[in-house]
Write a protein that holds these residues in place. Structure first.
Motif, mmCIF file in Angstrom:
data_model
loop_
_atom_site.group_PDB
_atom_site.id
_atom_site.type_symbol
_atom_site.label_atom_id
_atom_site.label_comp_id
_atom_site.label_asym_id
_atom_site.label_seq_id
_atom_site.Cartn_x
_atom_site.Cartn_y
_atom_site.Cartn_z
ATOM 1 N N LYS A 15 3.698 -0.832 -1.086
ATOM 2 C CA LYS A 15 2.900 -0.748 -2.305
ATOM 3 C C LYS A 15 2.430 -2.131 -2.737
ATOM 4 C CE LYS A 15 4.155 1.806 -5.756
ATOM 5 N NZ LYS A 15 5.023 2.373 -6.817
ATOM 6 N N GLN A 16 3.309 -3.128 -2.607
ATOM 7 C CA GLN A 16 2.957 -4.488 -3.016
ATOM 8 C C GLN A 16 1.894 -5.093 -2.099
ATOM 9 O OE1 GLN A 16 6.841 -6.362 -3.020
ATOM 10 N NE2 GLN A 16 7.139 -5.998 -5.217
ATOM 11 N N GLN A 17 1.892 -4.698 -0.840
ATOM 12 C CA GLN A 17 0.942 -5.260 0.129
ATOM 13 C C GLN A 17 -0.352 -4.458 0.226
ATOM 14 O OE1 GLN A 17 2.711 -6.576 3.982
ATOM 15 N NE2 GLN A 17 4.536 -5.628 3.133
ATOM 16 N N ALA A 18 -0.371 -3.270 -0.364
ATOM 17 C CA ALA A 18 -1.507 -2.360 -0.171
ATOM 18 C C ALA A 18 -2.837 -3.002 -0.561
ATOM 19 C CB ALA A 18 -1.287 -1.070 -0.950
ATOM 20 N N LYS A 19 -2.874 -3.690 -1.690
ATOM 21 C CA LYS A 19 -4.122 -4.293 -2.151
ATOM 22 C C LYS A 19 -4.595 -5.371 -1.177
ATOM 23 C CE LYS A 19 -6.392 -6.429 -6.132
ATOM 24 N NZ LYS A 19 -6.218 -6.924 -7.529
ATOM 25 N N THR A 20 -3.664 -6.194 -0.691
ATOM 26 C CA THR A 20 -4.014 -7.253 0.257
ATOM 27 C C THR A 20 -4.536 -6.677 1.561
ATOM 28 O OG1 THR A 20 -2.336 -8.723 -0.690
ATOM 29 C CG2 THR A 20 -3.147 -9.249 1.523
ATOM 30 N N ILE A 21 -3.834 -5.658 2.052
ATOM 31 C CA ILE A 21 -4.266 -4.996 3.290
ATOM 32 C C ILE A 21 -5.654 -4.405 3.099
ATOM 33 C CG2 ILE A 21 -3.794 -3.118 4.900
ATOM 34 C CD1 ILE A 21 -0.806 -3.466 4.179
ATOM 35 N N SER A 22 -5.882 -3.786 1.949
ATOM 36 C CA SER A 22 -7.169 -3.154 1.650
ATOM 37 C C SER A 22 -8.294 -4.180 1.644
ATOM 38 C CB SER A 22 -7.102 -2.436 0.297
ATOM 39 O OG SER A 22 -8.356 -1.908 -0.066
ATOM 40 N N LYS A 24 -8.407 -7.156 3.087
ATOM 41 C CA LYS A 24 -8.604 -7.806 4.385
ATOM 42 C C LYS A 24 -9.239 -6.873 5.410
ATOM 43 C CE LYS A 24 -4.964 -11.307 4.087
ATOM 44 N NZ LYS A 24 -3.716 -11.823 4.699
ATOM 45 N N SER A 25 -9.016 -5.577 5.250
ATOM 46 C CA SER A 25 -9.451 -4.642 6.287
ATOM 47 C C SER A 25 -10.508 -3.657 5.826
ATOM 48 C CB SER A 25 -8.248 -3.859 6.813
ATOM 49 O OG SER A 25 -7.636 -3.139 5.751
ATOM 50 N N ALA A 26 -10.935 -3.736 4.538
ATOM 51 C CA ALA A 26 -11.938 -2.819 3.986
ATOM 52 C C ALA A 26 -11.467 -1.371 4.044
ATOM 53 C CB ALA A 26 -13.279 -2.976 4.691
ATOM 54 N N ILE A 27 -10.170 -1.170 3.904
ATOM 55 C CA ILE A 27 -9.588 0.172 3.846
ATOM 56 C C ILE A 27 -9.316 0.503 2.379
ATOM 57 C CG2 ILE A 27 -7.620 1.619 4.506
ATOM 58 C CD1 ILE A 27 -7.188 -0.268 6.881
ATOM 59 N N PRO A 28 -9.736 1.653 1.878
ATOM 60 C CA PRO A 28 -9.409 2.020 0.491
ATOM 61 C C PRO A 28 -7.900 1.979 0.256
ATOM 62 C CG PRO A 28 -11.013 3.548 1.401
ATOM 63 C CD PRO A 28 -10.546 2.700 2.556
ATOM 64 N N THR A 29 -7.502 1.445 -0.874
ATOM 65 C CA THR A 29 -6.073 1.318 -1.169
ATOM 66 C C THR A 29 -5.362 2.660 -1.112
ATOM 67 O OG1 THR A 29 -6.555 -0.576 -2.599
ATOM 68 C CG2 THR A 29 -4.400 0.440 -2.840
ATOM 69 N N PHE A 30 -6.008 3.702 -1.612
ATOM 70 C CA PHE A 30 -5.326 5.001 -1.633
ATOM 71 C C PHE A 30 -5.119 5.563 -0.232
ATOM 72 C CE2 PHE A 30 -9.694 6.563 -1.516
ATOM 73 C CZ PHE A 30 -9.603 7.729 -0.772
ATOM 74 N N TRP A 31 -5.955 5.129 0.738
ATOM 75 C CA TRP A 31 -5.710 5.545 2.125
ATOM 76 C C TRP A 31 -4.354 5.022 2.593
ATOM 77 C CZ3 TRP A 31 -10.414 5.164 5.978
ATOM 78 C CH2 TRP A 31 -11.414 6.061 5.569
ATOM 79 N N ILE A 32 -4.032 3.805 2.192
ATOM 80 C CA ILE A 32 -2.784 3.183 2.641
ATOM 81 C C ILE A 32 -1.578 3.921 2.087
ATOM 82 C CG2 ILE A 32 -1.412 1.057 2.583
ATOM 83 C CD1 ILE A 32 -4.159 -0.436 2.363
ATOM 84 N N THR A 33 -1.601 4.203 0.789
ATOM 85 C CA THR A 33 -0.460 4.898 0.190
ATOM 86 C C THR A 33 -0.411 6.366 0.626
ATOM 87 O OG1 THR A 33 -1.797 5.200 -1.823
ATOM 88 C CG2 THR A 33 -0.231 3.363 -1.786
ATOM 89 N N ASP A 34 -1.571 6.991 0.783
ATOM 90 C CA ASP A 34 -1.583 8.380 1.256
ATOM 91 C C ASP A 34 -1.075 8.472 2.693
ATOM 92 O OD1 ASP A 34 -2.570 9.171 -1.163
ATOM 93 O OD2 ASP A 34 -4.512 9.851 -0.433
ATOM 94 N N TRP A 35 -1.436 7.489 3.501
ATOM 95 C CA TRP A 35 -0.946 7.462 4.880
ATOM 96 C C TRP A 35 0.564 7.260 4.902
ATOM 97 C CZ3 TRP A 35 -1.236 9.162 9.400
ATOM 98 C CH2 TRP A 35 -0.729 8.498 10.517
ATOM 99 N N LEU A 36 1.064 6.401 4.035
ATOM 100 C CA LEU A 36 2.509 6.193 3.925
ATOM 101 C C LEU A 36 3.219 7.504 3.602
ATOM 102 C CD1 LEU A 36 5.136 4.559 3.584
ATOM 103 C CD2 LEU A 36 4.406 4.051 1.248
ATOM 104 N N LEU A 37 2.694 8.230 2.608
ATOM 105 C CA LEU A 37 3.309 9.500 2.220
ATOM 106 C C LEU A 37 3.280 10.503 3.364
ATOM 107 C CD1 LEU A 37 1.834 9.787 -1.384
ATOM 108 C CD2 LEU A 37 4.235 9.403 -0.793
ATOM 109 N N TYR A 38 2.193 10.478 4.128
ATOM 110 C CA TYR A 38 2.085 11.394 5.266
ATOM 111 C C TYR A 38 3.125 11.039 6.334
ATOM 112 C CZ TYR A 38 0.034 14.006 9.140
ATOM 113 O OH TYR A 38 -0.153 14.878 10.189
ATOM 114 N N VAL A 39 3.278 9.748 6.605
ATOM 115 C CA VAL A 39 4.211 9.309 7.645
ATOM 116 C C VAL A 39 5.653 9.654 7.282
ATOM 117 C CG1 VAL A 39 5.217 7.254 8.742
ATOM 118 C CG2 VAL A 39 2.732 7.493 8.561
ATOM 119 N N ILE A 40 6.011 9.446 6.024
ATOM 120 C CA ILE A 40 7.403 9.708 5.622
ATOM 121 C C ILE A 40 7.594 11.129 5.095
ATOM 122 C CG2 ILE A 40 7.825 7.268 5.136
ATOM 123 C CD1 ILE A 40 7.527 7.824 2.176
#
Length: 300
Positions: A15-22, A24-40
């Motif tokens: 969660k803390q890195q999501a904004k930075t990843i977003s 740097k990579s032009a990925i929507p922040t909610f994709w990152i957290t939604d993907w996390l929820l899907y994986v776990i």
């Protein structure tokens, strides 16, 4: 783009890195957290209630691989295989477009029109109303409309040229518990032409992006054939509008989604092909997106 090398990765870390990843990579922040929820395999509330949850090595590896794929142009929906539309769940894959929120405007407008029509309660009028979705893809439009009309007397037909897309749409109809008739057809081609089989509503979200649009060159996943069309993106829309009068009953509705800059051209197409009460409705961003019109009756 790869995830930082973290020996122990927790939900809080991600969660803390999501904004930075977003950024740097032009990925929507909610994709990152939604993907996390899907994986776990956890609900959204888990992000707040269990920040110290430690991902297993397998989960961390899968999460990182997904972030890399998204950075390389693969949408989140193709990683999870699902996309929500009209509060319903839809399977999607490389053979179908990913349903967009703005397409819900098309569904809304069709339902508003249907609700505004007078009820014909004459004893001899027992035939169901008929609705056609052209280029159905994942089936999101047809299935959403069938879901809303399941307790009304409506028969929904959905057509697509892609057999692979039709397989996905049929599966989505089953999972959403609606009855839709699917037809393998290039637009109207395989549909019968009979007076008693005319449609009361024809709806479509056809390809409408100009074939020379530079954005298509960056497309990595979705099928280009479902997005672009000749004649500045208007070729398929022209065909649908020009042929609609053969398959639509007099007074019936034609509703088409189109590009933000195509409203004027599409309205003129409607007017040139015997439609009246023509109007264009904006999407949620205020852009012209859906044009509707009714096929003129003989005395109009």
């Amino acid at each position: 783009m790869t995830m930082p090398n973290i020996q122990k990765m927790t939900v809080k870390d991600i969660k803390q890195q999501a904004k930075t990843i977003s950024e740097k990579s032009a990925i929507p922040t909610f994709w990152i957290t939604d993907w996390l929820l899907y994986v776990i395999n956890k609900p959204a509330l888990f992000l707040m209630t269990d920040p110290d949850y430690l991902l297993s090595a397998t989960e961390q590896e899968r999460f990182a691989a997904g972030i890399t794929q998204m950075h390389n142009g693969i949408p989140l929906a193709y990683l999870t295989g699902t996309q929500e539309f009209w509060s319903l769940g839809f399977k999607v894959n490389e053979h179908t477009l990913i349903p967009r929120p703005d397409t819900e405007v098309l569904v809304e407008q069709v339902l508003h029109w249907i609700a505004s029509q007078p009820n014909d309660s004459t004893p001899n009028n027992t035939a169901p109303k008929r609705l056609l979705d052209l280029g159905t893809g994942s089936g999101c439009i047809a299935i959403s409309l069938a879901h809303e009309l399941k307790h009304a007397s409506w028969q929904v037909t959905a057509a697509d040229l892609s057999l692979e897309a039709l397989k996905v749409a049929q599966s989505n109809a089953v999972s959403n518990e609606v009855d839709v008739k699917f037809v393998h057809s290039s637009w109207y081609q395989a549909l019968p032409i009979h007076e008693n089989e005319l449609f009361d509503v024809i709806v479509s979200n056809p390809p409408y992006i100009d074939e020379n649009d530079e954005h298509l060159q960056r497309l990595q996943a979705e099928p280009i054939s479902a997005l672009s069309a000749p004649n500045y993106g208007l070729a398929d829309i022209e065909h649908i509008v020009q042929q609609a009068g053969i398959y639509l009953r007099a007074g019936g509705l034609l509703a088409i989604e189109h590009g933000f800059d195509q409203g004027l051209a599409v309205r003129q197409l409607f007017l040139n092909n015997n439609f009246n009460a023509v109007k264009t409705v904006p999407d949620y961003g205020g852009n012209e997106r859906v044009t509707l019109g009714c096929l003129a009756t003989i005395d109009s």
